[in-house]
Scaffold this motif. Structure first.
Motif, PDB file in Angstrom:
ATOM      1  N   LEU A   3       0.925  -1.302  -0.128  1.00 23.63           N
ATOM      2  CA  LEU A   3      -0.169   0.004   0.016  1.00 23.63           C
ATOM      3  C   LEU A   3       0.862   1.406   0.245  1.00 23.63           C
ATOM      4  CD1 LEU A   3      -2.940   1.391   0.214  1.00 23.63           C
ATOM      5  CD2 LEU A   3      -2.559   1.003   2.575  1.00 23.63           C
ATOM      6  N   ALA A   4       1.885   1.217   0.884  1.00 23.42           N
ATOM      7  CA  ALA A   4       2.703   2.294   0.792  1.00 23.42           C
ATOM      8  C   ALA A   4       3.453   2.418  -0.547  1.00 23.42           C
ATOM      9  CB  ALA A   4       3.962   2.186   1.917  1.00 23.42           C
ATOM     10  N   LEU A   5       3.864   1.228  -1.300  1.00 23.96           N
ATOM     11  CA  LEU A   5       4.578   1.165  -2.541  1.00 23.96           C
ATOM     12  C   LEU A   5       3.681   1.970  -3.565  1.00 23.96           C
ATOM     13  CD1 LEU A   5       6.878   0.758  -4.034  1.00 23.96           C
ATOM     14  CD2 LEU A   5       5.776  -1.661  -4.473  1.00 23.96           C
ATOM     15  N   VAL A   6       2.328   1.689  -3.464  1.00 28.10           N
ATOM     16  CA  VAL A   6       1.176   2.173  -4.560  1.00 28.10           C
ATOM     17  C   VAL A   6       1.099   3.657  -4.320  1.00 28.10           C
ATOM     18  CG1 VAL A   6      -1.275   2.146  -5.161  1.00 28.10           C
ATOM     19  CG2 VAL A   6       0.115   0.123  -4.873  1.00 28.10           C
ATOM     20  N   LEU A   7       0.938   4.011  -2.870  1.00 27.89           N
ATOM     21  CA  LEU A   7       0.703   5.622  -2.649  1.00 27.89           C
ATOM     22  C   LEU A   7       2.031   6.379  -2.848  1.00 27.89           C
ATOM     23  CD1 LEU A   7      -1.210   5.347   0.666  1.00 27.89           C
ATOM     24  CD2 LEU A   7      -2.200   5.693  -1.596  1.00 27.89           C
ATOM     25  N   LEU A   8       3.159   5.947  -2.839  1.00 27.74           N
ATOM     26  CA  LEU A   8       4.268   6.753  -2.879  1.00 27.74           C
ATOM     27  C   LEU A   8       5.056   6.334  -4.363  1.00 27.74           C
ATOM     28  CD1 LEU A   8       5.845   6.605   0.694  1.00 27.74           C
ATOM     29  CD2 LEU A   8       4.611   8.543  -0.290  1.00 27.74           C
ATOM     30  N   GLY A   9       4.861   5.186  -4.712  1.00 30.15           N
ATOM     31  CA  GLY A   9       5.693   4.814  -6.155  1.00 30.15           C
ATOM     32  C   GLY A   9       5.185   5.377  -7.199  1.00 30.15           C
ATOM     33  N   ILE A  10       3.733   5.255  -7.172  1.00 33.95           N
ATOM     34  CA  ILE A  10       2.994   5.901  -8.509  1.00 33.95           C
ATOM     35  C   ILE A  10       3.356   7.210  -8.922  1.00 33.95           C
ATOM     36  CG2 ILE A  10       0.920   6.080  -9.457  1.00 33.95           C
ATOM     37  CD1 ILE A  10      -0.005   3.448  -8.513  1.00 33.95           C
ATOM     38  N   PRO A  11       2.983   8.024  -7.646  1.00 32.87           N
ATOM     39  CA  PRO A  11       3.582   9.569  -8.047  1.00 32.87           C
ATOM     40  C   PRO A  11       4.804   9.763  -8.345  1.00 32.87           C
ATOM     41  CG  PRO A  11       2.059   9.388  -5.997  1.00 32.87           C
ATOM     42  CD  PRO A  11       2.582   7.950  -6.395  1.00 32.87           C
ATOM     43  N   LEU A  12       6.041   9.079  -7.510  1.00 31.36           N
ATOM     44  CA  LEU A  12       7.421   9.289  -8.067  1.00 31.36           C
ATOM     45  C   LEU A  12       7.515   9.065  -9.377  1.00 31.36           C
ATOM     46  CD1 LEU A  12      10.144   9.887  -6.712  1.00 31.36           C
ATOM     47  CD2 LEU A  12      10.242   7.489  -6.079  1.00 31.36           C
ATOM     48  N   ILE A  13       7.253   7.616  -9.930  1.00 26.51           N
ATOM     49  CA  ILE A  13       7.238   7.067 -11.297  1.00 26.51           C
ATOM     50  C   ILE A  13       6.635   8.225 -12.235  1.00 26.51           C
ATOM     51  CG2 ILE A  13       6.688   5.486 -13.098  1.00 26.51           C
ATOM     52  CD1 ILE A  13       6.513   3.532 -10.546  1.00 26.51           C
ATOM     53  N   ALA A  14       5.712   8.586 -11.841  1.00 21.69           N
ATOM     54  CA  ALA A  14       4.978   9.671 -12.727  1.00 21.69           C
ATOM     55  C   ALA A  14       5.874  10.848 -13.021  1.00 21.69           C
ATOM     56  CB  ALA A  14       3.478  10.284 -12.258  1.00 21.69           C
ATOM     57  N   ILE A  15       6.544  11.313 -11.772  1.00 24.01           N
ATOM     58  CA  ILE A  15       7.432  12.439 -11.823  1.00 24.01           C
ATOM     59  C   ILE A  15       8.579  12.319 -12.652  1.00 24.01           C
ATOM     60  CG2 ILE A  15       9.099  14.084 -10.434  1.00 24.01           C
ATOM     61  CD1 ILE A  15       7.051  13.807  -8.070  1.00 24.01           C
ATOM     62  N   VAL A  16       9.266  11.075 -12.648  1.00 28.22           N
ATOM     63  CA  VAL A  16      10.271  10.729 -13.394  1.00 28.22           C
ATOM     64  C   VAL A  16      10.135  10.531 -14.951  1.00 28.22           C
ATOM     65  CG1 VAL A  16      12.028   8.697 -13.869  1.00 28.22           C
ATOM     66  CG2 VAL A  16      11.503   9.445 -11.488  1.00 28.22           C
ATOM     67  N   LEU A  17       8.874   9.980 -15.099  1.00 30.33           N
ATOM     68  CA  LEU A  17       8.558   9.873 -16.680  1.00 30.33           C
ATOM     69  C   LEU A  17       8.247  11.301 -17.245  1.00 30.33           C
ATOM     70  CD1 LEU A  17       6.464   6.410 -16.494  1.00 30.33           C
ATOM     71  CD2 LEU A  17       8.777   6.946 -17.064  1.00 30.33           C
ATOM     72  N   SER A  18       7.587  12.052 -16.497  1.00 35.40           N
ATOM     73  CA  SER A  18       7.181  13.367 -16.999  1.00 35.40           C
ATOM     74  C   SER A  18       8.257  14.246 -17.268  1.00 35.40           C
ATOM     75  CB  SER A  18       5.947  13.888 -16.181  1.00 35.40           C
ATOM     76  OG  SER A  18       6.314  14.415 -14.906  1.00 35.40           O
ATOM     77  N   GLY A  19       9.385  13.843 -16.546  1.00 40.06           N
ATOM     78  CA  GLY A  19      10.487  14.929 -16.474  1.00 40.06           C
ATOM     79  C   GLY A  19      10.671  15.653 -15.189  1.00 40.06           C
ATOM     80  N   ILE A  20      11.819  15.443 -14.541  1.00 43.17           N
ATOM     81  CA  ILE A  20      11.942  15.763 -13.099  1.00 43.17           C
ATOM     82  C   ILE A  20      11.940  17.073 -12.929  1.00 43.17           C
ATOM     83  CG2 ILE A  20      13.391  15.795 -11.264  1.00 43.17           C
ATOM     84  CD1 ILE A  20      14.251  13.070 -12.166  1.00 43.17           C
ATOM     85  N   ALA A  21      11.060  17.810 -12.391  1.00 40.19           N
ATOM     86  CA  ALA A  21      11.190  19.269 -12.065  1.00 40.19           C
ATOM     87  C   ALA A  21      11.189  19.462 -10.699  1.00 40.19           C
ATOM     88  CB  ALA A  21       9.834  19.781 -12.901  1.00 40.19           C
TER      89      ALA A  21
END
Length: 402
Positions: free
Chosen positions: A138-156
């Motif tokens: 559950l922690a991986l889903v809540l924290l991992g998905i936003p982190l992956i989205a940030i990495v794929l969209s270009g780190i800002a």
């Protein structure tokens, strides 16, 4: 407040448990603490990944296309390494979940029996392992998905800042749940023979009705872990100095370099052993502290009533008896007869032997006189003439009674 008063009581209970120092007991506890309490290395492995993400530079549009090809070549190796560490981590977590109950049984009984306590708590350990895995996913889903989205969209930096603001409260929440599960729900599972979800339901009214106690407990434990962790780190560094000196001596002296191949693994094992031994009193104290708070807020969930009584009220337990020990048969706290000999009375006299009275003395003399008098009376009446009057017989009976 229980959460404050139990700080000193936990010191007394820990001292009674760990002294006198027995090397065999400490080595067994070090093995348990290595899995349960850790040696301070666990957090380092998780912090490294975050640092790597923070150090990433924004992607360049003019990147050589060969970079993607190189990444694709390394991808299977990276996946294999990740799976290897995942299996190792899950195995470690499973053993840790089993030994949580081994530690609880040890603290309750006052004796260390690793195989016995572990084997009879396999079911509870499996339930705790499953809960921890679900909590981690559950922690991986809540924290991992936003982190992956940030990495794929270009780190800002703006997105990273928002992610940090979101990750801090979520991480604290999961840490609190994991802490409460380990130090309060697991004892409830052991004491009431419940699963992890049922134990959470059982303890939830206690947590809500005494929420101030548990908030203070969490704050004090956080401060204690910071202070003790810093002191432990300094002590480990001091202990590491002799090993480093020997390492460099072997490295610089010719023909001794090959000994490094044997020395490095030995160095690592000794360092881990010393770290675990240092953690033994720390983990023991923190667990006893949690058990004291739990028993004070909910006496029905008290795993250590006799240890509590031993450091309070002069050693008298809650039933008015006097405790003389913690456990004598490895099956949990004994009853009200603890400290008493089965064949002795409450004054310490052994009823199975001479109790201080002369059994052949005055009492036997009295009984002998009574028996003699009664026999004499019978014999006297038998030898008298049956034709005598009733008044004469009454007179002789009266004289025989004297």
């Amino acid at each position: 407040m229980f959460a404050i008063d139990d700080l000193s009581d936990a010191i007394d209970v820990t001292r009674e448990f760990l002294t006198p120092v027995r090397p065999g007991t400490w080595l067994k506890l070090a093995l348990i603490v290595f899995f349960v309490g850790g040696t301070g290395f666990g957090g380092q492995s998780f912090s490294g990944g975050g640092g790597g993400i923070g150090s990433e530079t924004p992607p360049d549009t003019g990147t050589d296309p060969g970079t993607a090809v190189d990444f694709a070549e390394w991808l299977p190796i990276l996946i294999a390494i990740a799976l290897f560490f995942l299996v190792i981590g899950l195995g470690f977590l499973f053993v840790s979940s089993l030994l949580e109950f081994t530690l609880l049984e040890t603290l309750r009984s006052g004796e260390v029996h690793v195989r016995r306590y572990t084997s009879r708590n396999v079911g509870r350990g499996a339930h705790l392992f499953g809960f921890r895995v679900a909590l981690g996913l559950l922690a991986l889903v809540l924290l991992g998905i936003p982190l992956i989205a940030i990495v794929l969209s270009g780190i800002a930096w703006e997105l990273i800042g928002l992610f940090i603001l979101f990750a801090i409260p979520v991480g604290i929440g999961f840490a609190v749940v994991d802490r409460l599960t380990t130090v309060f729900v697991a004892p409830t599972m052991l004491e009431r023979d419940l699963g992890v979800v049922a134990a959470w339901k059982r303890i939830w009214p206690t947590l809500t009705s005494h929420w101030t106690e548990y908030v203070v407990y969490l704050l004090l434990v956080w401060v204690l872990q910071l202070v003790i962790g810093f002191a432990t780190m300094l002590l480990l560094l001091v202990l590491l100095i002799p090993f480093l000196i020997l390492f460099f001596i072997l490295l610089l002296v010719p023909f001794l370099n090959l000994l490094l191949l044997l020395f490095v693994p030995v160095l690592v094992l000794l360092f881990v052993l010393f770290s675990a031994l240092i953690q033994v009193p720390v983990v023991t104290y923190l667990r006893y502290y949690a058990l004291l708070v739990l028993g004070d807020t909910d006496p029905e969930l008290d795993l250590i009533p006799e240890q509590r009584a031993a450091v309070r009220d002069g050693g008298s337990d809650r039933t008015g008896g006097t405790g003389g020990g913690w456990d004598s048969d490895d099956d949990g706290p004994d009853g009200d007869d603890r400290g008493w000999d089965d064949e002795s009375d409450q004054w310490g006299r052994d009823e199975s032997q001479d109790d201080g009275w002369d059994d052949t003395g005055s009492r036997d003399d009295t009984d002998t006189r009574d028996d003699t008098d009664s026999r004499d009376d019978t014999d006297f009446r038998d030898t008298t003439d049956s034709s005598e009057s009733d008044d004469d017989r009454d007179d002789r009976d009266d004289r025989g009674g004297w």
